[in-house]
Design a protein around this motif. Structure first.
Motif, PDB file in Angstrom:
ATOM      1  N   ARG A  45      20.494  39.602  42.691  1.00  0.00           N
ATOM      2  CA  ARG A  45      20.840  40.720  41.810  1.00  0.00           C
ATOM      3  C   ARG A  45      19.601  41.441  41.269  1.00  0.00           C
ATOM      4  NH1 ARG A  45      24.834  40.103  36.510  1.00  0.00           N
ATOM      5  NH2 ARG A  45      23.774  41.658  35.259  1.00  0.00           N
ATOM      6  N   ALA A  46      18.481  40.698  41.119  1.00  0.00           N
ATOM      7  CA  ALA A  46      17.266  41.290  40.549  1.00  0.00           C
ATOM      8  C   ALA A  46      16.735  42.443  41.391  1.00  0.00           C
ATOM      9  CB  ALA A  46      16.186  40.216  40.388  1.00  0.00           C
ATOM     10  N   VAL A  47      16.845  42.329  42.722  1.00  0.00           N
ATOM     11  CA  VAL A  47      16.270  43.359  43.607  1.00  0.00           C
ATOM     12  C   VAL A  47      17.345  44.280  44.191  1.00  0.00           C
ATOM     13  CG1 VAL A  47      14.336  41.865  44.212  1.00  0.00           C
ATOM     14  CG2 VAL A  47      16.366  41.853  45.654  1.00  0.00           C
ATOM     15  N   LEU A  48      18.601  44.086  43.763  1.00  0.00           N
ATOM     16  CA  LEU A  48      19.714  44.788  44.414  1.00  0.00           C
ATOM     17  C   LEU A  48      19.630  46.304  44.262  1.00  0.00           C
ATOM     18  CD1 LEU A  48      22.315  44.390  46.003  1.00  0.00           C
ATOM     19  CD2 LEU A  48      23.550  44.197  43.844  1.00  0.00           C
ATOM     20  N   ILE A 194       8.557  39.292  43.794  1.00  0.00           N
ATOM     21  CA  ILE A 194       7.295  39.059  44.503  1.00  0.00           C
ATOM     22  C   ILE A 194       7.547  39.035  46.012  1.00  0.00           C
ATOM     23  CG2 ILE A 194       5.444  37.373  44.900  1.00  0.00           C
ATOM     24  CD1 ILE A 194       5.749  36.529  41.971  1.00  0.00           C
ATOM     25  N   LEU A 195       8.633  38.371  46.419  1.00  0.00           N
ATOM     26  CA  LEU A 195       8.978  38.321  47.843  1.00  0.00           C
ATOM     27  C   LEU A 195       9.299  39.720  48.373  1.00  0.00           C
ATOM     28  CD1 LEU A 195      11.272  35.136  47.834  1.00  0.00           C
ATOM     29  CD2 LEU A 195       8.866  35.292  48.491  1.00  0.00           C
ATOM     30  N   ARG A 196       9.996  40.511  47.547  1.00  0.00           N
ATOM     31  CA  ARG A 196      10.322  41.885  47.958  1.00  0.00           C
ATOM     32  C   ARG A 196       9.062  42.713  48.163  1.00  0.00           C
ATOM     33  NH1 ARG A 196      10.021  46.517  45.597  1.00  0.00           N
ATOM     34  NH2 ARG A 196       9.462  45.572  43.608  1.00  0.00           N
ATOM     35  N   GLY A 197       8.049  42.450  47.354  1.00  0.00           N
ATOM     36  CA  GLY A 197       6.810  43.214  47.439  1.00  0.00           C
ATOM     37  C   GLY A 197       5.978  42.913  48.671  1.00  0.00           C
ATOM     38  N   ALA A 210      14.563  41.492  53.296  1.00  0.00           N
ATOM     39  CA  ALA A 210      15.214  40.402  54.027  1.00  0.00           C
ATOM     40  C   ALA A 210      14.782  39.048  53.469  1.00  0.00           C
ATOM     41  CB  ALA A 210      14.880  40.499  55.516  1.00  0.00           C
ATOM     42  N   LEU A 211      13.492  38.912  53.141  1.00  0.00           N
ATOM     43  CA  LEU A 211      12.993  37.670  52.551  1.00  0.00           C
ATOM     44  C   LEU A 211      13.491  37.509  51.120  1.00  0.00           C
ATOM     45  CD1 LEU A 211      11.150  35.200  52.928  1.00  0.00           C
ATOM     46  CD2 LEU A 211       9.244  36.588  52.087  1.00  0.00           C
ATOM     47  N   ALA A 212      13.538  38.610  50.377  1.00  0.00           N
ATOM     48  CA  ALA A 212      14.015  38.569  48.986  1.00  0.00           C
ATOM     49  C   ALA A 212      15.481  38.157  48.908  1.00  0.00           C
ATOM     50  CB  ALA A 212      13.826  39.931  48.325  1.00  0.00           C
ATOM     51  N   PHE A 213      16.284  38.502  49.919  1.00  0.00           N
ATOM     52  CA  PHE A 213      17.681  38.062  49.978  1.00  0.00           C
ATOM     53  C   PHE A 213      17.817  36.736  50.722  1.00  0.00           C
ATOM     54  CE2 PHE A 213      18.936  42.786  49.763  1.00  0.00           C
ATOM     55  CZ  PHE A 213      19.134  42.718  48.398  1.00  0.00           C
ATOM     56  N   GLY A 214      16.890  36.471  51.636  1.00  0.00           N
ATOM     57  CA  GLY A 214      16.970  35.261  52.451  1.00  0.00           C
ATOM     58  C   GLY A 214      16.740  33.995  51.644  1.00  0.00           C
ATOM     59  N   VAL A 215      15.783  34.008  50.713  1.00  0.00           N
ATOM     60  CA  VAL A 215      15.517  32.824  49.887  1.00  0.00           C
ATOM     61  C   VAL A 215      16.727  32.487  49.002  1.00  0.00           C
ATOM     62  CG1 VAL A 215      14.074  31.926  48.007  1.00  0.00           C
ATOM     63  CG2 VAL A 215      13.016  33.054  49.973  1.00  0.00           C
ATOM     64  N   PRO A 216      17.348  33.462  48.300  1.00  0.00           N
ATOM     65  CA  PRO A 216      18.584  33.145  47.572  1.00  0.00           C
ATOM     66  C   PRO A 216      19.695  32.615  48.482  1.00  0.00           C
ATOM     67  CG  PRO A 216      17.689  35.210  46.770  1.00  0.00           C
ATOM     68  CD  PRO A 216      16.866  34.829  47.954  1.00  0.00           C
ATOM     69  N   ILE A 331       2.819  43.695  37.246  1.00  0.00           N
ATOM     70  CA  ILE A 331       4.254  43.436  37.143  1.00  0.00           C
ATOM     71  C   ILE A 331       5.020  44.424  38.016  1.00  0.00           C
ATOM     72  CG2 ILE A 331       6.229  43.367  35.578  1.00  0.00           C
ATOM     73  CD1 ILE A 331       4.339  41.109  35.062  1.00  0.00           C
ATOM     74  N   GLN A 332       5.947  43.881  38.841  1.00  0.00           N
ATOM     75  CA  GLN A 332       6.834  44.732  39.635  1.00  0.00           C
ATOM     76  C   GLN A 332       7.960  45.267  38.738  1.00  0.00           C
ATOM     77  OE1 GLN A 332       6.217  45.543  42.802  1.00  0.00           O
ATOM     78  NE2 GLN A 332       4.385  44.255  42.791  1.00  0.00           N
ATOM     79  N   PRO A 333       8.528  46.431  39.050  1.00  0.00           N
ATOM     80  CA  PRO A 333       9.585  46.998  38.194  1.00  0.00           C
ATOM     81  C   PRO A 333      10.760  46.049  37.969  1.00  0.00           C
ATOM     82  CG  PRO A 333       8.841  48.624  39.784  1.00  0.00           C
ATOM     83  CD  PRO A 333       8.165  47.351  40.146  1.00  0.00           C
ATOM     84  N   ASP A 334      11.187  45.322  39.029  1.00  0.00           N
ATOM     85  CA  ASP A 334      12.329  44.430  38.887  1.00  0.00           C
ATOM     86  C   ASP A 334      11.969  43.122  38.199  1.00  0.00           C
ATOM     87  OD1 ASP A 334      10.813  44.295  41.154  1.00  0.00           O
ATOM     88  OD2 ASP A 334      12.426  43.891  42.542  1.00  0.00           O
TER      89      ASP A 334
END
Length: 732
Positions: A45-48, A194-197, A210-216, A331-334
Motif C-alpha cells: 500500500r505504501a507505494v501503490l 527503498i526497493l521501489r527506488g 516489481a521488487l517493491a510488490f514482490g517482497v510483500p 527520504i523518498q516521498p512514500d
C-alpha cells in the motif's frame, strides 16, 4: 451428554499445543503470521499511489480515486469474512483459504509491475498498458478480499488458543499481536520505498515496482506457510453462528412488524425495536437497542477517515514535489508515511500514562467522546497544515502554458552579445553563450524575431500548450533551431538533463547512469532523468576529453550548453553554461512532519478511544457487531474522498485540503452536540437486570406449573374416591 460435558471435552482439545512459559506454542505461529501479513499489506500500500501515477501513467485524481476505492474494499470485506468464519467454515479454514487468495493477489500485483512483459520496443515503457491495468486491478481485488476477510479472524483465533484461567497470558498476547501490526507497518513503509527506488529490468532499467510488490508477496507466502506449519497445534473452535445475522434478522422483523401495525388502531410502543417482542427474546432486543445507540454516534465518524487515509494518497503525491534531502539521509516521498507508525508507538503510551492522567488531575472530565471530538479537530488542523504547505509549494512551481498559450526561451550559441527584438516592441540583450532568464509567453501561433543590425528577421512557428527553446547559431544567417522543453515537473523527484553542443565537432556525453550518445554540432540531446545528488559527466570530442561535475536537487530541469569557446582540460567546468528551465523543489519535506504529528495524535485520541468507548457501551455478545460498524465507517470515509473530489473538482490542491478541513470541523461540531446528549450506560448491569427479571419470571412460571400440577393431582384424587364409592354402592 450435557452441554457442560461437551464444553469440558472441547476445552481439552486445546491441550494439543505444548505450553512454553505459560503460553501455547501455537500462538507464536499466529504472531509471526500477523507480522508477515501486515508487512505485506502496508508495504504494498505504501507505494501503490506512485505505481498508479508513474507506472500506469494515471493522473493524480484517478490514482487517488482507485487508491481509496481499494482501501474502502479492504474495510468492507471483514464483515463478509466474519460471517463466513462464524457461520460456515470456522476461523482456521477461513484464514487458510483467504490467505491463498491474498497471496495470489500479491503475486499478480508483482507481475503487473514488470514492464518488460509488454515492452516490445524495449524503450522502458509498456506497449500494452491494458494488460498491466487489468492484472493489477484483479490483484487488488483479491488482496482486498484476502486482507479484509482474515482481519476479524486472526486476532480472535489467537484468543481461542488460551484457556479461561489464562486471562493474563491472553492480554499479553493481544498486546504483542498489535505490536506486530505496528512493527510490520513500520518496517514495510521504510523498506518498500527503498526497493521501489532501485532500478531493474531485462532490456531497460526502470524503477523497480516489481521488487517493491514482490517482497510483500513473498512475505505473504511466508505468512501462509508459517500458519499452516502450526495447524496441528491449534485449537479450532467449530462455527457457532454469527451474531450479526441474528441482529439483522431481529431488526428486519421489528421494521416489518411495525409496518404491518402502522395503523392508529394499534397502541404505540416505547421503542420501535419493541415490535420484535412477538418473535425474539427481550434480552436480545435490549442488547440491540444498546448497540443501535452507539451506532447512531458512528454516523459522523466516516469524515475522520476521509481525511486520515489521504496520508497515503494526496500527502504522498504532495511529497513528490518537495525536497527530501535530510543531510546524510535522503527520504523518498512514500517513506514519509513511516512517521505515522513511529508516532503511534510513541504517542499511545505518552497519552495513556502522562496526558490523560494530567488532564484528570486538573479536574477536567475528559470523557471518551470528548477525546474523540478533540481527535477529529486535530485531524482538521493537520489538513490546514497540509494546505499551508501546498501554498508554499505552489509558489515555487513554474507557470506552464495553458492550451491557448506558447512559451519561448532564447539561447545565444555565439560568442557575441545579441540584441533581440521580440513582438510588442520588447528588446532582450543576450550575453554570449547565455540564455534568457525567463520564458516569454505568446498567444499567437507565429512570432517574428529580429536580431542584429542590419536586422535578420525570422518567423518562428509556436505550438500551443508547449514550451520551446530557440537555438540562435553563432552565424545569424544560419538555420535557427527550435527544440521542445518540458511542460511538467520531472517525475518522482528526478532531474531532466540534456546537452546542447555548440562546438564545431561531434560531442560524446556520458555519465555512470546515462549515456547521452553522440551530439552533432549545433544540436541537442534528448532529456535523460537523473537522481538527486552529484553526477560526473564525461565529455569527449575526438581525442580530447574532460570530466564535469554538477549537483542536482529534486525535480529540476537543465539544459547544459557546451559553447564554441569550450576548452578541454582540468578547468573545463568553468566554460560550461547551465540553463535552468525548471527550478528544483525548494520546500523541504520536513514541513510535512507537523501534519503527520497532528493526524497521528488525532488517530490516537479518536481511533483508540473510539474502540474503547464502543466496547464499554456494548453488550458482551455484540462486540463483533460494533467492530463491523467501526470498519464500515472507515470504508464509507474512503468513498467520501471520491464523492467530494468528484463534486468539488477544485483546480488547486491547497483549496481541496482546506475544504476537507472545513467539512471535518463542521462534522466535529455535530458530533460534539450528539456526544453532549449521550448518556453513558453499563451494559453488564442492564443485562443483569434482564437476567434477574427472566429468573423471576421463570420462578413464577415454575410456581404456576407446580400449583397447576397440585390442583390436577387433587382433582384426580377426588375423582378416584367418587368412583370407589359408586362401585361400593353398586355392589351393595
Amino acid at each position: 451428554m450435557t452441554d457442560k460435558e461437551d464444553l469440558k471435552k472441547e476445552k481439552k482439545g486445546k491441550g494439543k499445543s505444548k505450553v512454553v512459559c505459560g503460553y501455547p506454542i501455537s500462538i507464536f505461529f499466529i504472531v509471526v503470521n500477523e507480522f508477515c501479513e501486515r508487512f505485506s499489506y502496508y508495504g504494498m500500500r505504501a507505494v501503490l499511489v506512485l505505481y498508479f501515477k508513474y507506472f500506469l501513467q494515471w493522473d493524480d485524481d484517478l490514482a487517488t480515486s482507485i487508491y481509496h476505492t481499494f482501501v474502502a474494499l479492504c474495510y468492507l470485506t471483514p464483515i463478509l469474512g466474519a460471517i463466513v468464519a462464524d457461520s460456515w467454515l470456522g476461523k482456521f479454514k477461513t484464514i487458510i483459504y483467504l490467505s491463498i487468495v491474498y497471496a495470489i493477489g500479491q503475486v499478480a500485483m508483482a507481475v503487473s509491475a514488470i514492464h518488460d512483459i509488454t515492452d516490445s520496443d524495449r524503450d522502458g515503457t509498456p506497449n500494452n498498458m491494458t494488460f498491466h491495468v487489468v492484472l493489477s486491478m484483479v490483484g487488488l481485488f483479491l488482496i482486498a478480499l484476502g486482507t479484509g476477510g482474515i482481519k476479524p479472524c486472526v486476532a480472535a483465533f489467537g484468543g481461542d488458543q488460551f484457556d479461561d484461567h489464562q486471562e493474563k497470558q491472553r492480554r499479553t498476547f493481544f498486546s504483542v499481536f498489535y505490536l506486530c501490526i505496528n512493527g510490520g507497518s513500520l518496517l514495510s513503509t521504510i523498506i518498500t520505498p527503498i526497493l521501489r527506488g532501485q532500478t531493474c529490468g531485462i532490456y531497460s532499467q526502470q524503477k523497480c515496482y516489481a521488487l517493491a510488490f514482490g517482497v510483500p508477496a513473498a512475505l505473504m507466502v511466508v505468512s501462509l506457510v508459517v500458519f499452516i506449519v502450526g495447524s496441528g497445534m491449534y485449537y479450532k473452535a467449530k462455527p457457532e453462528g454469527n451474531i450479526m445475522l441474528s441482529v439483522c434478522k431481529c431488526i428486519g422483523f421489528a421494521i416489518k412488524n411495525r409496518y404491518r401495525h402502522r395503523s392508529k388502531a394499534y397502541p404505540k410502543r416505547k421503542h420501535w425495536m419493541d415490535w420484535a417482542e412477538e418473535k425474539y427474546d427481550r434480552l436480545l432486543i435490549a442488547q440491540i437497542k444498546m448497540v443501535l445507540k452507539v451506532l447512531f454516534l458512528y454516523i459522523p465518524l466516516p469524515m475522520f477517515w476521509t481525511l486520515f487515509d489521504q496520508k497515503g494518497s494526496r500527502w504522498t503525491l504532495q511529497a513528490t514535489t518537495m525536497d527530501g534531502n535530510f543531510g546524510q539521509l535522503v527520504i523518498q516521498p512514500d517513506q514519509m508515511q513511516t512517521f505515522n507508525p513511529i508516532l503511534i508507538l510513541t504517542l499511545v503510551p505518552i497519552m495513556e500514562s502522562v496526558v490523560y492522567p494530567l488532564i484528570k488531575k486538573c479536574g477536567f472530565n475528559f470523557t471518551p467522546l470528548k477525546r474523540m471530538t478533540v481527535g477529529m479537530f486535530l485531524a482538521a488542523l493537520a489538513f490546514v497544515c497540509a494546505g499551508v504547505v501546498q501554498l508554499q509549494i505552489d509558489k515555487t512551481l513554474p507557470i506552464f502554458p495553458s492550451t491557448s498559450e506558447s512559451q519561448l526561451k532564447l539561447l545565444n550559441m555565439g560568442n557575441n552579445q545579441l540584441e533581440v527584438h521580440l513582438p510588442n516592441n520588447f528588446t532582450v540583450h543576450l550575453p554570449p553563450a547565455q540564455a534568457s532568464e525567463e520564458y516569454f509567453t505568446y498567444k499567437e501561433q507565429e512570432v517574428s524575431i529580429s536580431i542584429g543590425n542590419p536586422p535578420v528577421t525570422e518567423t518562428i512557428p509556436l505550438v500551443k500548450g508547449k514550451r520551446q527553446t530557440l537555438l540562435i547559431p553563432p552565424t545569424i544567417r544560419e538555420e535557427w533551431v527550435l527544440i521542445d522543453d518540458l511542460t511538467s515537473k520531472p517525475e518522482e523527484g528526478n532531474n531532466a538533463i540534456r546537452f546542447v553542443n555548440g562546438l564545431a565537432t561531434d560531442l560524446n556525453v556520458s555519465t555512470a547512469a546515462v549515456n547521452f550518445g553522440i551530439i552533432e554540432p549545433l544540436t541537442s540531446s534528448n532529456y535523460s532523468l537523473l537522481k538527486n545528488g552529484k553526477h560526473t559527466f564525461s565529455l569527449k570530442s575526438g581525442s580530447q576529453s574532460c570530466e564535469y561535475t554538477i549537483k542536482f536537487g529534486f525535480g529540476s530541469s537543465y539544459t547544459i550548453f557546451i559553447p564554441s569557446t569550450f576548452t578541454f582540460g582540468p578547468n573545463c567546468q568553468e566554460s560550461v553554461t547551465e540553463v535552468e528551465e525548471i527550478k528544483p523543489n525548494s520546500v523541504h519535506m520536513a514541513l510535512q512532519i507537523p501534519q503527520y504529528f497532528l493526524i497521528t495524535a488525532g488517530e490516537v485520541m479518536f481511533s483508540v478511544t473510539g474502540l474503547e468507548f464502543s466496547y464499554s457501551q456494548a453488550p458482551s455478545n455484540m462486540k463483533a457487531v460494533l467492530q463491523a460498524g467501526w470498519l464500515l465507517t472507515v470504508a464509507v470515509g474512503n468513498f467520501i474522498v471520491l464523492i467530494v473530489a468528484e463534486i468539488a473538482k477544485l483546480p488547486k490542491k491547497w483549496a481541496e485540503f482546506f475544504l476537507f478541513a472545513s467539512l471535518l470541523v463542521a462534522v466535529c461540531v455535530i458530533f460534539s452536540i450528539m456526544a453532549y446528549f449521550y448518556t453513558y450506560i453499563d451494559p453488564t448491569e442492564i443485562e443483569a437486570q434482564f437476567s434477574q427479571e427472566k429468573d423471576e419470571e421463570d420462578e413464577d412460571e415454575k410456581d404456576k406449573m407446580r400449583k397447576t400440577e397440585e390442583h390436577v393431582t387433587k382433582r384426580g384424587s377426588v375423582k378416584s374416591n367418587d368412583s370407589d364409592n359408586a362401585f361400593k354402592l353398586s355392589k351393595m
